[in-house]
Design a protein around this motif. Structure first.
Motif, PDB file in Angstrom:
ATOM      1  N   ARG A  13     -38.331 -47.829  19.999  1.00 42.65           N
ATOM      2  CA  ARG A  13     -37.629 -46.746  19.312  1.00 42.65           C
ATOM      3  C   ARG A  13     -36.129 -46.983  19.369  1.00 42.65           C
TER       4      ARG A  13
ATOM      5  N   ASN B 131     -32.158 -42.086  18.788  1.00 43.14           N
ATOM      6  CA  ASN B 131     -33.109 -41.022  18.426  1.00 43.14           C
ATOM      7  C   ASN B 131     -33.547 -40.290  19.701  1.00 43.14           C
TER       8      ASN B 131
ATOM      9  N   THR C   2     -26.566 -31.444  22.844  1.00 42.95           N
ATOM     10  CA  THR C   2     -27.695 -30.530  23.033  1.00 42.95           C
ATOM     11  C   THR C   2     -28.877 -31.271  23.641  1.00 42.95           C
TER      12      THR C   2
ATOM     13  N   ARG D 250     -36.468 -29.729  12.019  1.00 39.85           N
ATOM     14  CA  ARG D 250     -37.729 -30.393  11.682  1.00 39.85           C
ATOM     15  C   ARG D 250     -38.795 -29.310  11.616  1.00 39.85           C
TER      16      ARG D 250
ATOM     17  N   SER E 247     -30.941 -33.996  12.740  1.00 39.77           N
ATOM     18  CA  SER E 247     -31.952 -34.373  13.721  1.00 39.77           C
ATOM     19  C   SER E 247     -32.202 -35.858  13.527  1.00 39.77           C
TER      20      SER E 247
ATOM     21  N   GLY F 166     -34.201 -38.100  14.239  1.00 40.84           N
ATOM     22  CA  GLY F 166     -35.517 -38.620  13.857  1.00 40.84           C
ATOM     23  C   GLY F 166     -35.713 -38.676  12.361  1.00 40.84           C
TER      24      GLY F 166
HETATM   25  P1  AMP Z   1     -40.647 -37.117  18.516  1.00 43.15           P
HETATM   26  O1  AMP Z   1     -41.240 -36.176  19.473  1.00 43.15           O
HETATM   27  O2  AMP Z   1     -41.103 -38.511  18.616  1.00 43.15           O
HETATM   28  O3  AMP Z   1     -40.828 -36.627  17.127  1.00 43.15           O
HETATM   29  O4  AMP Z   1     -39.076 -37.162  18.805  1.00 43.15           O
HETATM   30  C1  AMP Z   1     -38.308 -36.027  19.100  1.00 43.15           C
HETATM   31  C2  AMP Z   1     -37.501 -35.582  17.932  1.00 43.15           C
HETATM   32  O5  AMP Z   1     -36.753 -34.436  18.332  1.00 43.15           O
HETATM   33  C3  AMP Z   1     -36.470 -36.591  17.488  1.00 43.15           C
HETATM   34  O6  AMP Z   1     -36.939 -37.352  16.424  1.00 43.15           O
HETATM   35  C4  AMP Z   1     -35.263 -35.784  17.092  1.00 43.15           C
HETATM   36  O7  AMP Z   1     -35.197 -35.677  15.683  1.00 43.15           O
HETATM   37  C5  AMP Z   1     -35.502 -34.418  17.689  1.00 43.15           C
HETATM   38  N1  AMP Z   1     -34.466 -34.149  18.710  1.00 43.15           N
HETATM   39  C6  AMP Z   1     -34.570 -34.303  20.044  1.00 43.15           C
HETATM   40  N2  AMP Z   1     -33.412 -33.977  20.658  1.00 43.15           N
HETATM   41  C7  AMP Z   1     -32.554 -33.605  19.693  1.00 43.15           C
HETATM   42  C8  AMP Z   1     -31.201 -33.172  19.687  1.00 43.15           C
HETATM   43  N3  AMP Z   1     -30.507 -33.034  20.815  1.00 43.15           N
HETATM   44  N4  AMP Z   1     -30.626 -32.896  18.494  1.00 43.15           N
HETATM   45  C9  AMP Z   1     -31.331 -33.026  17.337  1.00 43.15           C
HETATM   46  N5  AMP Z   1     -32.620 -33.430  17.283  1.00 43.15           N
HETATM   47  C10 AMP Z   1     -33.226 -33.722  18.429  1.00 43.15           C
END
Ligand code: AMP
Ligand code: MG
Length: 338
Positions: free
Chosen positions: A55, A59, A113, A191, A225, A227
């Motif tokens: 990864r 992200n 955050t 998301r 976000s 991801g």
């Molecule tokens: P996944 O569980 O594999 O979908 O990954 C967690 C997702 O949470 C990531 O792809 C990010 O888009 C989102 N995410 C986690 N922490 C943050 C953050 N501090 N700010 C924005 N998005 C986050």
């Protein structure tokens, strides 16, 4: 490394907890999808997660907790977070809150955050309790592939890379959690997931949806976000969505399918008859069924080497917004309007 796949028992939970405390990784079931967990407070363990998933390190990960109190040292908790946790925790809602220095930079990809979630799954909660610390866990797939909704899917992607997968059967929701940013003026969905903007607004008074949820990011655009920036949820075969009146959609998909040997069709149950005797993979009766089945079906197409997929779309309301967000990204926004 040998990868063990074990049912959730007192023994396997004890072993999982010990592995996490040693800085190793354990995949575990949740109600959304399977997670790939490591000690959230151990920078090396978190780096191992990125390595096992291949990864990109920009992200960030979601920190999983067994109780609300476990979140307090990690963030600046707020009254609104309390209200939302009362309504939706345990459950498929991830809250973004200003972080404290206790959270290693690698977990948040350097963002200000931290993402926090208390899952609604007996096995996940037992696992988190046995770890006795917050567990950073993204979905347990290799980066870019559809998220795993069974332990077998995790094994396909993680065999030889992690010591243990806890098997808790098929994930009920089937899509990743709703990510809700509480660090700005208004709660904003970054998301979409099973907790819908409509439900959040009922409790929080208002809820915005980041406009990047249903469109591709521009090349120079900052992802709210991260991801959302990467190619995501994608099957190996190319996916095209067809949008419009069900009769016209079925006609167009039928035409495309007939010209493409080995293609597959994804359609809602109520439309199956429109496809005549073509074999169609059933997305189910409603958006909840489609969420539950989507990644499972995409992975089964990969296992069969399917080169081409045509799918119907869903109305982007309620849980349909989350399904469409994943479908559109899996299709890299190749959408035909009829
Ligand atoms: P996944 O569980 O594999 O979908 O990954 C967690 C997702 O949470 C990531 O792809 C990010 O888009 C989102 N995410 C986690 N922490 C943050 C953050 N501090 N700010 C924005 N998005 C986050
Ligand atoms: Mg993921």
């Amino acid at each position: 490394m040998n990868t063990e796949l074990l049912p959730i028992t007192t023994d396997s939970l004890r072993r999982a907890g010990a592995l996490i405390q040693e800085g190793q990784l354990v995949a575990f079931p949740t109600e959304t999808v399977y997670g790939l967990g490591g000690n959230a407070l151990d920078e090396q363990a978190v780096l191992n997660i990125f390595r096992a998933k291949e990864r990109p390190v920009d992200n960030p990960l979601i920190v999983h907790i067994a109780s609300r109190e476990q979140a307090f040292p990690l963030c600046r908790w707020t009254d609104l977070a309390d209200t939302l946790a009362d309504a939706f925790w345990p459950g498929p809602l991830t809250l973004l809150l200003p972080r404290t220095a206790l959270v290693p930079d690698v977990v948040t990809a350097g963002l200000s955050t931290v993402a926090l979630r208390l899952p609604d799954h007996e096995g996940a909660l037992a696992f988190l309790a046995s770890c006795g610390r917050p567990v950073a866990a993204p979905s347990a797939n290799r980066s870019g592939r559809p998220s795993p909704t069974t332990a077998q899917h995790v094994l396909e992607d993680m065999a030889g890379r992690i010591p243990l997968i806890l098997d808790g059967g098929i994930s009920q929701v089937g899509l990743e959690s709703t990510v809700l940013d509480l660090s700005g003026e208004h709660p904003t969905v970054l998301r979409p997931g099973a907790v819908t903007p409509e439900q959040i607004a009922m409790v929080a008074g208002s809820c915005e949806v980041a406009d990047s949820v249903m469109r591709p990011l521009q090349a120079d655009e900052r992802a709210p976000s991260p991801g959302m920036r990467h190619r995501h949820y994608a099957p190996q075969g190319r996916l095209t969505l067809v949008q419009g009146h069900p009769d016209a959609v079925a006609r167009e998909i039928g035409r495309l399918y007939d010209a493409q040997p080995g293609a597959r069709i994804l359609a809602m149950h109520s439309h199956l008859a429109l496809y005549g005797d073509r074999p169609v993979s059933d997305l189910g009766l409603d958006a909840a069924d489609a969420a539950h089945r989507l990644f499972y079906l995409l992975r089964s197409f990969d296992a069969q080497g399917v080169p081409r997929i045509f799918s119907e779309t869903l109305p982007p309301t309620g849980l349909g917004l989350a399904v469409m967000n994943r479908l559109a990204r899996a299709a890299e926004f190749d959408i035909i309007k009829v």
